[in-house]
Design a protein around this motif. Structure first.
Motif, short mmCIF file in Angstrom:
data_model
loop_
_atom_site.label_atom_id
_atom_site.label_comp_id
_atom_site.label_asym_id
_atom_site.label_seq_id
_atom_site.Cartn_x
_atom_site.Cartn_y
_atom_site.Cartn_z
N MET A 156 0.86 -1.21 0.15
CA MET A 156 -0.14 -0.36 0.02
C MET A 156 0.89 0.76 0.25
N LYS A 157 0.28 2.10 -0.94
CA LYS A 157 1.45 3.79 -0.84
C LYS A 157 1.10 4.53 0.29
N ALA A 158 2.21 4.85 0.28
CA ALA A 158 2.10 5.97 1.85
C ALA A 158 3.16 7.25 1.02
N TRP A 159 2.99 8.29 1.94
CA TRP A 159 3.54 9.35 1.76
C TRP A 159 3.87 10.13 2.58
N PRO A 160 4.72 10.88 2.58
CA PRO A 160 5.62 11.79 4.21
C PRO A 160 5.16 13.19 3.44
N TYR A 161 5.27 14.50 4.00
CA TYR A 161 4.44 15.17 3.87
C TYR A 161 4.94 16.74 4.22
N ILE A 162 4.58 17.30 4.06
CA ILE A 162 5.55 19.03 4.55
C ILE A 162 4.29 20.04 3.90
N LEU A 163 3.94 20.20 5.33
CA LEU A 163 3.02 21.34 5.13
C LEU A 163 3.65 22.68 5.43
N THR A 164 2.96 24.24 5.29
CA THR A 164 3.21 25.55 5.31
C THR A 164 2.64 25.78 6.03
N CYS A 165 2.33 26.17 7.09
CA CYS A 165 1.87 27.02 7.89
C CYS A 165 1.68 28.11 8.25
N SER A 166 0.43 28.42 8.44
CA SER A 166 0.23 29.98 8.10
C SER A 166 1.30 31.15 8.98
N ASP A 167 1.95 30.71 10.26
CA ASP A 167 2.87 31.45 10.71
C ASP A 167 4.26 31.28 9.56
N ASN A 168 4.39 29.95 8.51
CA ASN A 168 5.33 30.05 7.91
C ASN A 168 6.08 29.12 8.97
N SER A 169 6.05 28.67 9.62
CA SER A 169 6.69 27.06 10.36
C SER A 169 6.04 26.42 8.95
N TYR A 170 7.17 24.94 9.30
CA TYR A 170 6.79 23.59 8.75
C TYR A 170 5.56 22.69 9.71
N TYR A 171 4.89 21.77 9.25
CA TYR A 171 4.74 20.75 9.67
C TYR A 171 5.21 19.16 8.70
N THR A 172 5.72 18.22 9.41
CA THR A 172 6.50 17.50 8.65
C THR A 172 5.27 16.15 8.78
N GLY A 173 4.29 15.22 8.31
CA GLY A 173 3.73 13.99 9.01
C GLY A 173 4.11 12.74 7.59
N SER A 174 3.61 11.66 7.84
CA SER A 174 3.15 10.80 6.98
C SER A 174 2.02 10.22 7.01
N THR A 175 1.19 9.86 5.76
CA THR A 175 -0.03 9.22 6.30
C THR A 175 -0.04 8.02 5.10
N ASN A 176 -1.32 7.35 4.97
CA ASN A 176 -1.43 6.51 3.90
C ASN A 176 -2.78 6.79 2.99
N ASN A 177 -2.74 7.87 3.33
CA ASN A 177 -4.19 8.39 2.12
C ASN A 177 -3.96 10.00 2.66
#
Length: 78
Positions: free
Chosen positions: A1-22
Protein backbone atom coordinates in the motif's frame (compact mmCIF):
# COMPACT_ATOMS: atom_id res chain seq x y z
CA UNK A 1 0.00 0.00 0.00
CA UNK A 2 1.33 3.43 -0.94
CA UNK A 3 2.14 6.03 1.68
CA UNK A 4 3.47 9.57 1.67
CA UNK A 5 5.74 11.68 3.83
CA UNK A 6 4.63 15.29 3.46
CA UNK A 7 5.50 18.82 4.50
CA UNK A 8 2.90 21.49 5.17
CA UNK A 9 3.57 25.21 5.27
CA UNK A 10 1.60 26.78 8.12
CA UNK A 11 0.20 30.32 8.37
CA UNK A 12 3.13 31.41 10.58
CA UNK A 13 5.55 30.13 7.88
CA UNK A 14 6.57 27.14 10.02
CA UNK A 15 6.71 23.63 8.59
CA UNK A 16 4.86 20.53 9.74
CA UNK A 17 6.16 17.14 8.60
CA UNK A 18 4.09 13.97 8.74
CA UNK A 19 3.30 10.76 6.89
CA UNK A 20 0.09 9.03 5.92
CA UNK A 21 -1.36 6.25 3.81
CA UNK A 22 -4.20 8.54 2.60
CA UNK A 23 -2.77 11.91 1.63
CA UNK A 24 -6.03 13.45 0.40
CA UNK A 25 -7.89 12.60 3.63
CA UNK A 26 -5.00 13.76 5.80
CA UNK A 27 -4.90 17.14 4.07
CA UNK A 28 -8.65 17.56 4.63
CA UNK A 29 -8.15 16.69 8.32
CA UNK A 30 -5.38 19.26 8.70
CA UNK A 31 -7.44 21.94 6.92
CA UNK A 32 -10.37 21.24 9.29
CA UNK A 33 -8.14 21.62 12.36
CA UNK A 34 -8.26 17.88 13.09
CA UNK A 35 -4.81 16.92 11.83
CA UNK A 36 -2.47 17.74 14.69
CA UNK A 37 -2.17 20.12 17.60
CA UNK A 38 0.66 21.97 15.82
CA UNK A 39 -1.31 22.69 12.64
CA UNK A 40 -4.59 23.34 14.47
CA UNK A 41 -3.22 26.58 15.88
CA UNK A 42 -1.51 27.59 12.62
CA UNK A 43 -4.29 27.41 10.03
CA UNK A 44 -4.49 27.64 7.12
CA UNK A 45 -1.91 25.10 6.00
CA UNK A 46 -0.76 24.29 2.47
CA UNK A 47 0.92 21.22 1.04
CA UNK A 48 4.52 22.08 0.17
CA UNK A 49 5.94 18.59 -0.51
CA UNK A 50 4.82 14.98 -0.80
CA UNK A 51 6.49 11.88 -2.22
CA UNK A 52 4.92 8.47 -2.60
CA UNK A 53 6.58 5.35 -1.22
CA UNK A 54 5.54 1.72 -1.64
CA UNK A 55 4.95 1.18 2.09
CA UNK A 56 3.97 3.02 5.27
CA UNK A 57 7.23 1.98 6.89
CA UNK A 58 9.35 3.57 4.16
CA UNK A 59 7.25 6.76 4.27
CA UNK A 60 7.60 6.89 8.06
CA UNK A 61 11.39 6.48 7.83
CA UNK A 62 11.54 9.34 5.33
CA UNK A 63 9.34 11.49 7.60
CA UNK A 64 11.69 10.89 10.53
CA UNK A 65 14.69 11.79 8.38
CA UNK A 66 13.08 15.04 7.16
CA UNK A 67 12.11 16.02 10.72
CA UNK A 68 15.80 15.97 11.63
CA UNK A 69 16.76 18.34 8.83
CA UNK A 70 17.44 22.05 9.09
CA UNK A 71 15.01 24.61 7.69
CA UNK A 72 17.45 25.27 4.83
CA UNK A 73 17.55 21.61 3.84
CA UNK A 74 13.73 21.39 3.94
CA UNK A 75 13.56 24.53 1.78
CA UNK A 76 15.89 22.89 -0.74
CA UNK A 77 13.73 19.75 -0.83
CA UNK A 78 10.54 21.75 -1.37
Amino acid sequence: MKAWPYILTCSDNSYYTGSTNNLELRLVQHAAGEGSQWTRSRLPVHLAFAQDFPSEHEAFLCERQIKGWSRAKKDALI
